[in-house]
Design an enzyme around this catalytic site. Structure first.
Site, PDB file in Angstrom:
ATOM      1  N   LYS A  22       0.820  -1.206   0.000  1.00  0.00           N
ATOM      2  CA  LYS A  22       0.000   0.000   0.000  1.00  0.00           C
ATOM      3  C   LYS A  22       0.859   1.263   0.000  1.00  0.00           C
ATOM      4  O   LYS A  22       0.628   2.194  -0.780  1.00  0.00           O
ATOM      5  CB  LYS A  22      -0.919  -0.036   1.226  1.00  0.00           C
ATOM      6  CG  LYS A  22      -1.967   1.052   1.308  1.00  0.00           C
ATOM      7  CD  LYS A  22      -2.980   0.671   2.393  1.00  0.00           C
ATOM      8  CE  LYS A  22      -4.040   1.748   2.590  1.00  0.00           C
ATOM      9  NZ  LYS A  22      -3.690   2.666   3.677  1.00  0.00           N
ATOM     10  N   SER A  23       1.858   1.303   0.860  1.00  0.00           N
ATOM     11  CA  SER A  23       2.708   2.498   0.961  1.00  0.00           C
ATOM     12  C   SER A  23       3.442   2.767  -0.344  1.00  0.00           C
ATOM     13  O   SER A  23       3.546   3.919  -0.796  1.00  0.00           O
ATOM     14  CB  SER A  23       3.719   2.329   2.101  1.00  0.00           C
ATOM     15  OG  SER A  23       3.069   2.235   3.346  1.00  0.00           O
ATOM     16  N   GLY A 100      -5.341   8.715   4.702  1.00  0.00           N
ATOM     17  CA  GLY A 100      -4.468   9.698   5.325  1.00  0.00           C
ATOM     18  C   GLY A 100      -3.178   9.868   4.554  1.00  0.00           C
ATOM     19  O   GLY A 100      -2.610  10.971   4.494  1.00  0.00           O
ATOM     20  N   ASP A 320       1.298  -0.577  11.861  1.00  0.00           N
ATOM     21  CA  ASP A 320       0.114  -1.082  11.157  1.00  0.00           C
ATOM     22  C   ASP A 320      -0.241  -2.509  11.569  1.00  0.00           C
ATOM     23  O   ASP A 320      -1.381  -2.945  11.376  1.00  0.00           O
ATOM     24  CB  ASP A 320       0.333  -1.039   9.644  1.00  0.00           C
ATOM     25  CG  ASP A 320       0.231   0.376   9.093  1.00  0.00           C
ATOM     26  OD1 ASP A 320      -0.371   1.231   9.767  1.00  0.00           O
ATOM     27  OD2 ASP A 320       0.771   0.624   8.005  1.00  0.00           O
ATOM     28  N   LYS A 347      -5.387   6.824  14.392  1.00  0.00           N
ATOM     29  CA  LYS A 347      -5.457   6.147  13.101  1.00  0.00           C
ATOM     30  C   LYS A 347      -6.884   6.250  12.558  1.00  0.00           C
ATOM     31  O   LYS A 347      -7.633   7.131  12.951  1.00  0.00           O
ATOM     32  CB  LYS A 347      -5.006   4.685  13.255  1.00  0.00           C
ATOM     33  CG  LYS A 347      -3.509   4.541  13.478  1.00  0.00           C
ATOM     34  CD  LYS A 347      -2.733   4.905  12.231  1.00  0.00           C
ATOM     35  CE  LYS A 347      -1.267   4.589  12.328  1.00  0.00           C
ATOM     36  NZ  LYS A 347      -0.544   4.917  11.080  1.00  0.00           N
TER      37      LYS A 347
END
Length: 687
Positions: A22-23, A100, A320, A347
């Site tokens: 994802k990052s 975010g 995470d 979060k």
């Protein structure tokens, strides 16, 4: 609201793969959009969050070309063409959804652009603090306005020529570090970020990949200004945060073994391995490669876990993974202390409170602290109804917990999982048993009804629950445009003596009404306003149902090219879907249904006993449309249907998938009937 029903663990697969990181997917889309030229990204994560980033870069002047889609997952390979570091002002606000990462990193990029832009998010994102990025970016010369002391979204950013700064991170945050580095790359001079605790370094890794000059000295990361990324194709490895769920499942199962292939092994992300080893798990890495980001295979052997302390330097590396590590702690012997994790409070939800509450609901003793919790391991877990609070990691962590509990666990609000892990439910089914257990259900005779009988649908009907008695007598058939699902549904309904409901025609009727009133289908607020006020009635006919709008039944108009082009845009508007879903559910009370559409098995009737997904190649489906005399761009329809935020086209986890590309209509119908017979739907009319 989607619900996942979790039952006891049945088996641990020998191998599994997980979607792209994802990052890295977020960041690769941003760098590609800032580069002058085309970058091909393979292994991209088509989650709602990452797609928000792609849409944002397109709104700022980049173009995106889809190259490859995987069924049940989505767009995994795409080409992004940027026009350089100077972006264009967006025509409207940029929707960051629940992401975010999109909002914070994009703030850094937009701070260097000579225009004013606005970033918005959903209700959850609008509560998350953005002051942490606004402060350093304001020091560099940007003007950032938000709500309250925490500077919450929507954010209004007025950018321009930025000055370099030396900035010490007040908290361990890769997102804040990345926002400042991205702004510094576009500013003058050299910008330095000082971090007392190392955070994930994907931004630095990708700066190297895209030809941006930077260097690290101790705890300082410095980027040179006035730079433009260079296009460079890349592959995204699997996300270790997604792999963590299956790693814990295997680690807590004696004698189990699983290998998760092609997972990112960036050392700033492998804290999950370190902690599991400390808890007694057997974890090995193999076949490590390096294509900008290190990746390889992870093998986990199960056994007895024991408690540990997770805190200090651990936290930034497992931030995470803490929800699933909390589940591992509950399954371990002894107590586990999680400390120094205040960041979990801000979060997608307050993850400390959410984890503690849900563990207690499953029978675990938990003591909650401001910065973490202490979990007493070894309790017998029992099934419970889990509140996700719209947080994907809470939903997935407790789906794993449910596999070790007695009785059934319900994960309510499971649609949030799509923000990070499309295909999670399909993967979960490999662990708990692939197909739903369905008792034999006799064929029901057609419920007597009068042709021409009408059912009025009010706006507030959408929230009415569906009677559990009618759900077993719904056959849900989903699929993309021109897959043949309408013809299949009609034939199956005829053979069973059930009522066929073509939901596509319902959306087409609304679209026709909108176009007939001169409203632009892309004007979502105007479409929503009309959809909420339209007088709607469903009318029973000999062949099924039709929809009346203002007393008029549209027929030939529904398949016009104008309607074909606009229907996906209209169907994506939440107010339209809410109105029609209420009617679709209400029809179930009138008798057994064969209902076809885009979200019948996933949203309208998620508990339907029988679900099918009819598909075909894009080439075959385009040819079918042309043979019908229509110019329907099915590829574009697919992209709109699968990427829309509200009820996207997905394959329900327990659906039977049928590729009709090389099958006749009769063959597909016989296949469906055969499956129905094998799963207990008996009767001569199905034979």
């Amino acid at each position: 609201m989607a619900t996942i029903k979790v039952k006891k663990l049945k088996t641990i697969p020998a191998e599994i793969t997980v979607p792209g990181d994802k990052s890295i997917s977020h960041r690769s889309a941003m760098f590609a959009g800032l580069a002058k030229g085309t970058t091909i990204i393979d292994g991209f994560l088509p989650s709602e969050d990452c797609l928000c980033t792609v849409k944002a870069m397109v709104a700022l002047g980049a173009t995106m070309e889809p190259l490859e889609e995987v069924e049940g997952v989505g767009l995994v390979k795409l080409a992004i063409t940027g026009s350089g570091r100077k972006l264009k002002a967006p025509a409207s606000f940029i929707d960051c959804g629940n992401s975010g990462t999109t909002m914070r990193l994009l703030s850094g990029i937009l701070s260097a652009q000579p225009f004013t832009s606005e970033l918005r998010g959903d209700e959850s994102l609008s509560r998350r603090p953005m002051k942490r990025v606004a402060d350093p970016l304001t020091q560099m010369g940007a003007v950032i306005e938000g709500h309250g002391m925490s500077v919450c979204a929507p954010l209004r950013i007025t950018g321009g020529a930025l000055q370099p700064i030396n900035y010490t991170l007040p908290m361990a945050s890769a997102q804040v570090k990345s926002a400042v580095l991205l702004a510094g790359m576009l500013a003058t001079g050299k910008t330095t970020v000082i971090e007392s605790v190392p955070t994930r370094n994907h931004t630095e890794s990708l700066m190297t990949h895209f030809g941006v000059k930077w260097y690290r000295k101790g705890d300082e990361v410095t980027v040179y200004g006035n730079q433009e990324p260079q296009p460079n194709d890349m592959s995204v490895p699997g996300d270790i945060s997604s792999a963590a769920f299956w790693m814990v499942a295997a680690a807590a199962t004696p004698e189990a073994q699983i290998t998760i292939r092609n997972v990112g092994l960036n050392p700033t992300r492998t804290g999950i391995i370190t902690v599991l080893l400390r808890m007694g798990a057997q974890v090995t890495q193999s076949d490590e490669k390096d294509d900008g980001e290190p990746f390889g295979n992870i093998t986990v052997k199960g056994g007895e876990l024991h408690g540990t302390h997770i805190g200090g330097a651990d936290i930034s590396n497992v931030i995470d993974e803490l929800p699933i590590l909390a589940v591992a702690a509950a399954l371990a012997r002894g107590n586990t202390l999680i400390s120094d994790a205040q960041e979990l409070r801000v979060k997608e939800t307050d993850r400390i409170a959410a984890v503690a509450k849900n563990l207690r609901a499953m029978g675990v003793t938990v003591q909650e602290f401001d910065d973490g919790m202490e979990i007493e391991g070894g309790a017998k877990l029992h099934g419970a109804t889990i509140e996700t609070y719209g947080d994907h990691r809470i939903a997935m962590a407790f789906a794993i917990a449910g596999m070790f509990a007695e009785g059934q666990t319900l994960i309510e609000g499971a649609e949030c999982i799509a923000t990070s892990y499309p295909g999670f439910e399909s993967a979960l089914n490999r662990f708990i048993g692939g197909e739903s257990e369905v008792a034999a259900i006799p064929v029901l005779s057609r419920v007597p009804r009068k042709v021409g009988e009408r059912l009025s649908i009010k706006k507030d009907d959408a929230e009415k629950p569906v009677s559990a008695a009618v759900v077993p007598h719904v056959i849900a058939i989903d699929g993309p445009a021109a897959s043949g699902k309408s013809s299949v549904a009609r034939r199956v309904a005829e053979r069973l003596g059930w009522t066929c409901v073509n939901t596509g025609n319902m959306y087409r009727a609304i679209t026709w009404a909108i176009l007939n009133r001169g409203i632009d289908a892309s004007d979502a607020p105007a479409v929503a306003m009309l959809a909420a006020s339209l007088p709607l009635e469903f009318e029973t006919t000999e062949s099924g149902t039709s929809i009346r709008i203002d007393g008029h039944v549209a027929s030939a108009e529904l398949t016009s090219d104008a309607v074909n082009r606009a229907v996906s845009l209209v169907a994506a508007v939440p107010a339209v879907r809410e109105r029609l879903v209420s009617g679709q559910r209400a029809l179930a009370s009138r008798g057994p249904l064969v209902m076809e559409g885009r979200d019948i098995g996933s949203v309208v009737f998620p508990d339907a006993a029988f679900k099918f997904y009819i598909d075909a190649s894009e080439e075959v489906r385009s040819a079918r449309r042309q043979a019908q005399g229509h110019t329907d761009r099915v590829g574009e329809r697919d992209r709109l249907d699968t990427t829309r935020k509200n009820s996207p086209l997905v394959t329900a986890a327990d659906a039977v998938v049928i590729d009709s590309s090389r099958m006749t209509l009769d063959e597909v119908v016989e296949h469906v009937l055969s499956v129905l017979r094998s799963r207990g739907l008996a009767g001569s009319s199905a034979g």
